[in-house]
Scaffold this motif. Sequence first.
Motif, PDB file in Angstrom:
ATOM      1  N   UNK A  40       0.830  -1.191   0.000  1.00 48.50           N
ATOM      2  CA  UNK A  40       0.000   0.000   0.000  1.00 48.50           C
ATOM      3  C   UNK A  40       0.871   1.251   0.000  1.00 48.50           C
ATOM      4  N   UNK A  41       1.893   1.255   0.832  1.00 47.19           N
ATOM      5  CA  UNK A  41       2.775   2.421   0.940  1.00 47.19           C
ATOM      6  C   UNK A  41       3.445   2.736  -0.386  1.00 47.19           C
ATOM      7  N   UNK A  42       3.916   1.690  -1.068  1.00 43.67           N
ATOM      8  CA  UNK A  42       4.582   1.874  -2.357  1.00 43.67           C
ATOM      9  C   UNK A  42       3.595   2.392  -3.402  1.00 43.67           C
ATOM     10  N   UNK A  43       2.398   1.839  -3.412  1.00 38.81           N
ATOM     11  CA  UNK A  43       1.357   2.247  -4.363  1.00 38.81           C
ATOM     12  C   UNK A  43       0.980   3.712  -4.174  1.00 38.81           C
ATOM     13  N   UNK A  44       0.752   4.101  -2.928  1.00 37.09           N
ATOM     14  CA  UNK A  44       0.222   5.436  -2.664  1.00 37.09           C
ATOM     15  C   UNK A  44       1.276   6.536  -2.650  1.00 37.09           C
ATOM     16  N   UNK A  45       2.499   6.205  -3.029  1.00 37.70           N
ATOM     17  CA  UNK A  45       3.496   7.258  -3.239  1.00 37.70           C
ATOM     18  C   UNK A  45       3.060   8.158  -4.393  1.00 37.70           C
ATOM     19  N   UNK A  46       2.255   7.591  -5.278  1.00 39.56           N
ATOM     20  CA  UNK A  46       1.684   8.363  -6.383  1.00 39.56           C
ATOM     21  C   UNK A  46       0.246   8.723  -5.995  1.00 39.56           C
ATOM     22  N   UNK A  47      -0.067  10.011  -5.971  1.00 39.88           N
ATOM     23  CA  UNK A  47      -1.380  10.452  -5.487  1.00 39.88           C
ATOM     24  C   UNK A  47      -2.530  10.080  -6.409  1.00 39.88           C
ATOM     25  N   UNK A  48      -2.257   9.604  -7.605  1.00 38.82           N
ATOM     26  CA  UNK A  48      -3.329   9.215  -8.518  1.00 38.82           C
ATOM     27  C   UNK A  48      -3.714   7.747  -8.361  1.00 38.82           C
ATOM     28  N   UNK A  56      -4.577  -6.831  -3.513  1.00 41.46           N
ATOM     29  CA  UNK A  56      -3.211  -6.324  -3.586  1.00 41.46           C
ATOM     30  C   UNK A  56      -2.917  -5.686  -4.945  1.00 41.46           C
ATOM     31  N   UNK A  57      -3.940  -5.011  -5.473  1.00 47.00           N
ATOM     32  CA  UNK A  57      -3.780  -4.318  -6.746  1.00 47.00           C
ATOM     33  C   UNK A  57      -3.648  -2.826  -6.524  1.00 47.00           C
ATOM     34  N   UNK A  58      -2.783  -2.222  -7.297  1.00 49.92           N
ATOM     35  CA  UNK A  58      -2.617  -0.778  -7.314  1.00 49.92           C
ATOM     36  C   UNK A  58      -3.155  -0.306  -8.657  1.00 49.92           C
ATOM     37  N   UNK A  59      -4.180   0.509  -8.633  1.00 51.76           N
ATOM     38  CA  UNK A  59      -4.817   0.952  -9.873  1.00 51.76           C
ATOM     39  C   UNK A  59      -4.950   2.473  -9.887  1.00 51.76           C
ATOM     40  N   UNK A  60      -5.083   3.008 -11.065  1.00 54.05           N
ATOM     41  CA  UNK A  60      -5.317   4.438 -11.212  1.00 54.05           C
ATOM     42  C   UNK A  60      -6.703   4.757 -10.679  1.00 54.05           C
ATOM     43  N   UNK A  61      -6.778   5.759  -9.793  1.00 57.88           N
ATOM     44  CA  UNK A  61      -8.069   6.113  -9.191  1.00 57.88           C
ATOM     45  C   UNK A  61      -9.053   6.520 -10.276  1.00 57.88           C
ATOM     46  N   UNK A  65     -15.739   8.733 -11.166  1.00 63.94           N
ATOM     47  CA  UNK A  65     -16.702   8.426 -10.106  1.00 63.94           C
ATOM     48  C   UNK A  65     -16.206   9.055  -8.808  1.00 63.94           C
ATOM     49  N   UNK A  66     -17.109   9.383  -7.930  1.00 67.88           N
ATOM     50  CA  UNK A  66     -16.713   9.990  -6.667  1.00 67.88           C
ATOM     51  C   UNK A  66     -16.010   8.970  -5.788  1.00 67.88           C
ATOM     52  N   UNK A  67     -16.598   7.806  -5.665  1.00 69.84           N
ATOM     53  CA  UNK A  67     -16.002   6.711  -4.904  1.00 69.84           C
ATOM     54  C   UNK A  67     -15.684   5.578  -5.870  1.00 69.84           C
ATOM     55  N   UNK A  68     -14.673   4.782  -5.580  1.00 69.89           N
ATOM     56  CA  UNK A  68     -14.355   3.671  -6.480  1.00 69.89           C
ATOM     57  C   UNK A  68     -15.503   2.661  -6.508  1.00 69.89           C
ATOM     58  N   UNK A  69     -15.842   2.158  -7.692  1.00 68.59           N
ATOM     59  CA  UNK A  69     -16.934   1.181  -7.781  1.00 68.59           C
ATOM     60  C   UNK A  69     -16.556  -0.138  -7.104  1.00 68.59           C
ATOM     61  N   UNK A  70     -17.566  -0.822  -6.585  1.00 74.87           N
ATOM     62  CA  UNK A  70     -17.366  -2.094  -5.892  1.00 74.87           C
ATOM     63  C   UNK A  70     -16.685  -3.118  -6.803  1.00 74.87           C
ATOM     64  N   UNK A  71     -16.962  -3.041  -8.103  1.00 70.55           N
ATOM     65  CA  UNK A  71     -16.354  -3.989  -9.045  1.00 70.55           C
ATOM     66  C   UNK A  71     -14.841  -3.800  -9.135  1.00 70.55           C
ATOM     67  N   UNK A  72     -14.360  -2.599  -8.851  1.00 68.57           N
ATOM     68  CA  UNK A  72     -12.924  -2.336  -8.851  1.00 68.57           C
ATOM     69  C   UNK A  72     -12.295  -2.788  -7.542  1.00 68.57           C
ATOM     70  N   UNK A  73     -12.949  -2.412  -6.433  1.00 62.38           N
ATOM     71  CA  UNK A  73     -12.463  -2.787  -5.104  1.00 62.38           C
ATOM     72  C   UNK A  73     -13.556  -2.450  -4.098  1.00 62.38           C
ATOM     73  N   UNK A  74     -13.913  -3.390  -3.217  1.00 60.38           N
ATOM     74  CA  UNK A  74     -14.898  -3.068  -2.187  1.00 60.38           C
ATOM     75  C   UNK A  74     -14.422  -1.865  -1.361  1.00 60.38           C
ATOM     76  N   UNK A  79      -7.985   1.945  -0.486  1.00 53.68           N
ATOM     77  CA  UNK A  79      -7.198   2.978   0.191  1.00 53.68           C
ATOM     78  C   UNK A  79      -6.675   3.951  -0.846  1.00 53.68           C
ATOM     79  N   UNK A  80      -6.829   5.222  -0.569  1.00 57.25           N
ATOM     80  CA  UNK A  80      -6.209   6.262  -1.383  1.00 57.25           C
ATOM     81  C   UNK A  80      -5.832   7.395  -0.452  1.00 57.25           C
TER      82      UNK A  80
END
Length: 92
Positions: A40-48, A56-61, A65-74, A79-80
């Motif tokens: 998580x720490x490594x992923x969130x070094x990039x604010x996007x 354990x996926x790091x994806x572009x926010x 959408x205002x909140x990430x869809x459940x299909x992307x991550x519950x 975490x962002x």
Amino acid sequence: MMKCLWIFLPALLLVSGLATVLADESTPEHVCETKNGTSCEECLKNVTCLWCIKTKLCVTYPVQTILPPHSLCPLDDARWGLCWSKKYTFTD
């Protein structure tokens, strides 16, 4: 001849710099996705980026959408900005 060079050279550098900036903006970068399976720490070094604890996926926010869809991550696993989440429990 030297006067022409003094005008031409800065103009050439300006055009070259603008072309580089525009090229960088037009190419889609998947920087977040290169951090899959890290932390998580490594992923969130990039604010996007958004980190999903469960997969354990790091994806572009998904900014569309205002909140990430459940299909992307519950939402409970998403975490962002910060990796930790304080869970509050209310007792009567």
